[in-house]
Design a protein around this motif. Structure first.
Motif, PDB file in Angstrom:
ATOM      1  N   ASN A   1       5.064   3.859  12.108  1.00 10.45           N
ATOM      2  CA  ASN A   1       5.550   2.825  11.190  1.00 10.45           C
ATOM      3  C   ASN A   1       4.352   2.151  10.533  1.00 10.45           C
ATOM      4  OD1 ASN A   1       6.720   0.320  10.122  1.00 10.45           O
ATOM      5  ND2 ASN A   1       8.559   0.963  11.257  1.00 10.45           N
TER       6      ASN A   1
ATOM      7  N   PHE B   1       2.472  -8.260  -1.312  1.00  7.62           N
ATOM      8  CA  PHE B   1       1.057  -7.934  -1.093  1.00  7.62           C
ATOM      9  C   PHE B   1       0.766  -6.448  -1.284  1.00  7.62           C
ATOM     10  CE2 PHE B   1       1.860 -11.889   1.112  1.00  7.62           C
ATOM     11  CZ  PHE B   1       0.778 -12.662   0.722  1.00  7.62           C
TER      12      PHE B   1
ATOM     13  N   GLN C   1      -2.575  -3.693  -3.226  1.00  8.41           N
ATOM     14  CA  GLN C   1      -3.859  -4.411  -3.165  1.00  8.41           C
ATOM     15  C   GLN C   1      -4.792  -3.752  -2.154  1.00  8.41           C
ATOM     16  OE1 GLN C   1      -3.433  -8.677  -2.513  1.00  8.41           O
ATOM     17  NE2 GLN C   1      -1.426  -8.660  -3.491  1.00  8.41           N
ATOM     18  N   GLY C   2      -4.426  -2.557  -1.704  1.00  3.23           N
ATOM     19  CA  GLY C   2      -5.313  -1.838  -0.786  1.00  3.23           C
ATOM     20  C   GLY C   2      -5.047  -2.092   0.687  1.00  3.23           C
TER      21      GLY C   2
ATOM     22  N   SER D   1      -3.908   1.115   2.417  1.00  2.00           N
ATOM     23  CA  SER D   1      -5.082   1.990   2.570  1.00  2.00           C
ATOM     24  C   SER D   1      -5.946   1.513   3.729  1.00  2.00           C
ATOM     25  CB  SER D   1      -5.919   1.987   1.286  1.00  2.00           C
ATOM     26  OG  SER D   1      -5.165   2.499   0.217  1.00  2.00           O
TER      27      SER D   1
ATOM     28  N   ILE E   1       1.745  11.817  10.462  1.00  2.00           N
ATOM     29  CA  ILE E   1       2.631  10.832   9.843  1.00  2.00           C
ATOM     30  C   ILE E   1       3.801  11.590   9.215  1.00  2.00           C
ATOM     31  CG2 ILE E   1       1.377  10.777   7.601  1.00  2.00           C
ATOM     32  CD1 ILE E   1       1.898   7.657   7.691  1.00  2.00           C
ATOM     33  N   GLY E   2       4.986  10.996   9.291  1.00  2.00           N
ATOM     34  CA  GLY E   2       6.147  11.630   8.653  1.00  2.00           C
ATOM     35  C   GLY E   2       6.738  10.690   7.627  1.00  2.00           C
ATOM     36  N   THR E   3       7.183  11.248   6.520  1.00  2.00           N
ATOM     37  CA  THR E   3       7.813  10.396   5.511  1.00  2.00           C
ATOM     38  C   THR E   3       8.881  11.185   4.759  1.00  2.00           C
ATOM     39  OG1 THR E   3       7.335   8.708   3.844  1.00  2.00           O
ATOM     40  CG2 THR E   3       6.215  10.818   3.561  1.00  2.00           C
TER      41      THR E   3
ATOM     42  N   GLU F   1       5.488   7.814  -3.659  1.00  2.00           N
ATOM     43  CA  GLU F   1       4.310   6.954  -3.576  1.00  2.00           C
ATOM     44  C   GLU F   1       3.597   7.150  -2.237  1.00  2.00           C
ATOM     45  OE1 GLU F   1       5.216   2.771  -3.732  1.00  2.00           O
ATOM     46  OE2 GLU F   1       3.216   2.257  -3.045  1.00  2.00           O
ATOM     47  N   GLN F   2       4.400   7.200  -1.153  1.00  2.00           N
ATOM     48  CA  GLN F   2       3.820   7.378   0.169  1.00  2.00           C
ATOM     49  C   GLN F   2       3.151   8.754   0.287  1.00  2.00           C
ATOM     50  OE1 GLN F   2       6.682   6.137  -0.659  1.00  2.00           O
ATOM     51  NE2 GLN F   2       7.294   4.426   0.612  1.00  2.00           N
TER      52      GLN F   2
ATOM     53  N   TYR G   1       1.855  10.475  -2.063  1.00  2.00           N
ATOM     54  CA  TYR G   1       0.594  10.385  -2.826  1.00  2.00           C
ATOM     55  C   TYR G   1      -0.488   9.746  -1.962  1.00  2.00           C
ATOM     56  CZ  TYR G   1      -2.800   7.833  -5.621  1.00  2.00           C
ATOM     57  OH  TYR G   1      -3.960   7.292  -6.082  1.00  2.00           O
ATOM     58  N   LEU G   2      -0.143   8.595  -1.386  1.00  2.83           N
ATOM     59  CA  LEU G   2      -1.135   7.817  -0.631  1.00  2.83           C
ATOM     60  C   LEU G   2      -1.650   8.605   0.583  1.00  2.83           C
ATOM     61  CD1 LEU G   2      -2.473   5.026  -0.521  1.00  2.83           C
ATOM     62  CD2 LEU G   2      -0.554   4.249   0.868  1.00  2.83           C
ATOM     63  N   TYR G   3      -0.746   9.232   1.321  1.00  6.19           N
ATOM     64  CA  TYR G   3      -1.158   9.943   2.536  1.00  6.19           C
ATOM     65  C   TYR G   3      -2.033  11.161   2.185  1.00  6.19           C
ATOM     66  CZ  TYR G   3       2.689   7.091   4.370  1.00  6.19           C
ATOM     67  OH  TYR G   3       3.521   6.048   4.678  1.00  6.19           O
TER      68      TYR G   3
ATOM     69  N   LYS H   1      -3.865  11.423  -0.519  1.00  2.00           N
ATOM     70  CA  LYS H   1      -5.139  10.873  -0.989  1.00  2.00           C
ATOM     71  C   LYS H   1      -6.061  10.601   0.206  1.00  2.00           C
ATOM     72  CE  LYS H   1      -6.771   6.681  -3.049  1.00  2.00           C
ATOM     73  NZ  LYS H   1      -6.379   5.390  -3.614  1.00  2.00           N
TER      74      LYS H   1
HETATM   75  N1  ACO Z   1       3.936   6.201  -7.707  1.00  2.00           N
HETATM   76  C1  ACO Z   1       2.717   6.671  -7.341  1.00  2.00           C
HETATM   77  N2  ACO Z   1       1.735   5.883  -6.824  1.00  2.00           N
HETATM   78  C2  ACO Z   1       2.001   4.575  -6.687  1.00  2.00           C
HETATM   79  C3  ACO Z   1       3.230   4.000  -7.055  1.00  2.00           C
HETATM   80  C4  ACO Z   1       4.231   4.876  -7.586  1.00  2.00           C
HETATM   81  N3  ACO Z   1       5.445   4.427  -7.932  1.00  2.00           N
HETATM   82  N4  ACO Z   1       3.192   2.668  -6.765  1.00  2.00           N
HETATM   83  C5  ACO Z   1       1.965   2.436  -6.244  1.00  2.00           C
HETATM   84  N5  ACO Z   1       1.253   3.576  -6.218  1.00  2.00           N
HETATM   85  C6  ACO Z   1      -0.097   3.784  -5.712  1.00  2.00           C
HETATM   86  C7  ACO Z   1      -1.053   2.670  -6.061  1.00  2.00           C
HETATM   87  O1  ACO Z   1      -1.600   2.855  -7.335  1.00  2.00           O
HETATM   88  C8  ACO Z   1      -2.087   2.857  -4.942  1.00  2.00           C
HETATM   89  O2  ACO Z   1      -2.917   3.967  -5.226  1.00  2.00           O
HETATM   90  P1  ACO Z   1      -4.454   3.788  -5.666  1.00  2.00           P
HETATM   91  O3  ACO Z   1      -5.146   3.156  -4.470  1.00  2.00           O
HETATM   92  O4  ACO Z   1      -4.916   5.191  -5.918  1.00  2.00           O
HETATM   93  O5  ACO Z   1      -4.417   2.894  -6.855  1.00  2.00           O
HETATM   94  C9  ACO Z   1      -1.231   3.263  -3.770  1.00  2.00           C
HETATM   95  O6  ACO Z   1      -0.013   3.780  -4.291  1.00  2.00           O
HETATM   96  C10 ACO Z   1      -0.934   2.075  -2.866  1.00  2.00           C
HETATM   97  O7  ACO Z   1      -2.078   1.855  -2.081  1.00  2.00           O
HETATM   98  P2  ACO Z   1      -2.273   0.502  -1.242  1.00  2.00           P
HETATM   99  O8  ACO Z   1      -2.313  -0.710  -2.109  1.00  2.00           O
HETATM  100  O9  ACO Z   1      -3.443   0.748  -0.341  1.00  2.00           O
HETATM  101  O10 ACO Z   1      -0.967   0.493  -0.334  1.00  2.00           O
HETATM  102  P3  ACO Z   1       0.062  -0.724  -0.084  1.00  2.00           P
HETATM  103  O11 ACO Z   1      -0.663  -1.891   0.473  1.00  2.00           O
HETATM  104  O12 ACO Z   1       0.900  -0.941  -1.284  1.00  2.00           O
HETATM  105  O13 ACO Z   1       0.922  -0.079   1.111  1.00  2.00           O
HETATM  106  C11 ACO Z   1       2.875   1.142   1.743  1.00  2.00           C
HETATM  107  C12 ACO Z   1       1.558   1.176   0.956  1.00  2.00           C
HETATM  108  C13 ACO Z   1       2.576   0.817   3.205  1.00  2.00           C
HETATM  109  C14 ACO Z   1       3.534   2.523   1.679  1.00  2.00           C
HETATM  110  C15 ACO Z   1       3.771   0.033   1.097  1.00  2.00           C
HETATM  111  O14 ACO Z   1       4.124   0.449  -0.203  1.00  2.00           O
HETATM  112  C16 ACO Z   1       5.044  -0.253   1.875  1.00  2.00           C
HETATM  113  O15 ACO Z   1       5.046  -1.078   2.787  1.00  2.00           O
HETATM  114  N6  ACO Z   1       6.164   0.401   1.482  1.00  2.00           N
HETATM  115  C17 ACO Z   1       7.467   0.154   2.133  1.00  2.00           C
HETATM  116  C18 ACO Z   1       7.482   0.673   3.546  1.00  2.00           C
HETATM  117  C19 ACO Z   1       7.157   2.168   3.598  1.00  2.00           C
HETATM  118  O16 ACO Z   1       7.627   2.968   2.807  1.00  2.00           O
HETATM  119  N7  ACO Z   1       6.321   2.549   4.599  1.00  2.00           N
HETATM  120  C20 ACO Z   1       5.954   3.944   4.860  1.00  2.00           C
HETATM  121  C21 ACO Z   1       7.104   4.687   5.466  1.00  2.00           C
HETATM  122  S1  ACO Z   1       6.583   6.130   6.375  1.00  2.00           S
HETATM  123  C22 ACO Z   1       6.128   5.514   7.897  1.00  2.00           C
HETATM  124  O17 ACO Z   1       6.200   4.350   8.148  1.00  2.00           O
HETATM  125  C23 ACO Z   1       5.610   6.483   8.927  1.00  2.00           C
END
Ligand code: ACO
Ligand code: ACO
Length: 153
Positions: free
Chosen positions: A66, A73, A76-77, A80, A100-102, A108-109, A111-113, A115
């Motif tokens: 999780n 917030f 804002q990184g 990450s 990690i599973g999603t 968006e997730q 992408y982030l994972y 990256k």
């Molecule tokens: N499409 C593609 N990329 C996107 C989008 C979008 N719609 N929205 C944001 N991003 C990018 C941002 O540009 C950023 O990338 P960058 O660093 O290259 O600019 C990245 O996504 C977000 O990075 P952070 O700011 O470091 O992450 P954040 O603090 O927003 O946390 C998280 C990410 C945890 C997934 C948050 O969005 C969240 O809490 N989401 C809801 C809960 C969730 O889905 N959790 C993960 C479920 S899976 C699990 O828990 C095992």
């Protein structure tokens, strides 16, 4: 990037539980791993803005079960910072793999994972259909499958 501090916690209050539900909408599933998980909070000044739960799953393997950041917030990184912390913590504990599973619709997730160096290794077909009572709609799609990703440390 925001000046985030991450620290271990031993119990989860109601606000943090609500945050866990943003990553995993099933209270029952969360209750299944919460007591066994290593629990961490991300702080911005004195405000808890993120949560991270890590679980020992297979030999040498730890899973991020999780990860969530409070809505106000995000982007804002902080997510990450939590991912970076997870890998460093796992290396320190001599784990060899972090997983990690999603959802397949969680673009968006995914992408982030990726990256961060996570790579897909399996698909849990119908995971969200079998384990959740209500249909989950995300990015205008019905979520059915879980993509599992891993990273060698
Ligand atoms: N499409 C593609 N990329 C996107 C989008 C979008 N719609 N929205 C944001 N991003 C990018 C941002 O540009 C950023 O990338 P960058 O660093 O290259 O600019 C990245 O996504 C977000 O990075 P952070 O700011 O470091 O992450 P954040 O603090 O927003 O946390 C998280 C990410 C945890 C997934 C948050 O969005 C969240 O809490 N989401 C809801 C809960 C969730 O889905 N959790 C993960 C479920 S899976 C699990 O828990 C095992
Ligand atoms: N993120 C999310 N959705 C997007 C994005 C984006 N960045 N850009 C467009 N879309 C959505 C559109 O909104 C639309 O969805 P909607 O119908 O719900 O509004 C959809 O993507 C595009 O639908 P179409 O207009 O029907 O498709 P299009 O004529 O644009 O063709 C295709 C899609 C073939 C993928 C085209 O973009 C393309 O040729 N891309 C380059 C080649 C390619 O990648 N081909 C596929 C490789 S895999 C393979 O060939 C087996």
């Amino acid at each position: 990037m925001a000046d985030v501090k991450i620290s271990a916690i031993s119990s989860i209050n109601a606000d943090l539980f609500s945050l866990l539900l943003e990553a995993d909408p099933s209270e029952e599933i969360i209750r299944g791993y919460i007591n066994r998980a290593y629990k961490f909070v991300a702080w911005l000044s004195d405000i808890p803005v993120g949560i991270l739960l890590l679980l020992d799953t297979h030999p040498n393997t730890v899973e991020i079960v999780n990860i969530a950041v409070s809505k106000d917030f995000r982007n804002q990184g902080i997510g990450s910072a939590l991912l970076g912390f997870s890998a460093e913590w796992a290396k320190g504990k001599k784990y060899k793999v972090i997983e990690i599973g999603t959802g397949s619709t969680s673009f968006e997730q995914l992408y982030l994972y990726q990256k961060f160096g996570f790579r897909p290794f399996s698909i849990d077909h119908d995971f969200f259909v079998k384990n959740y009572n209500q249909p989950i709609i995300e990015n205008n799609l019905v979520l059915k499958d879980m993509i599992r990703l891993q990273q060698y440390l």
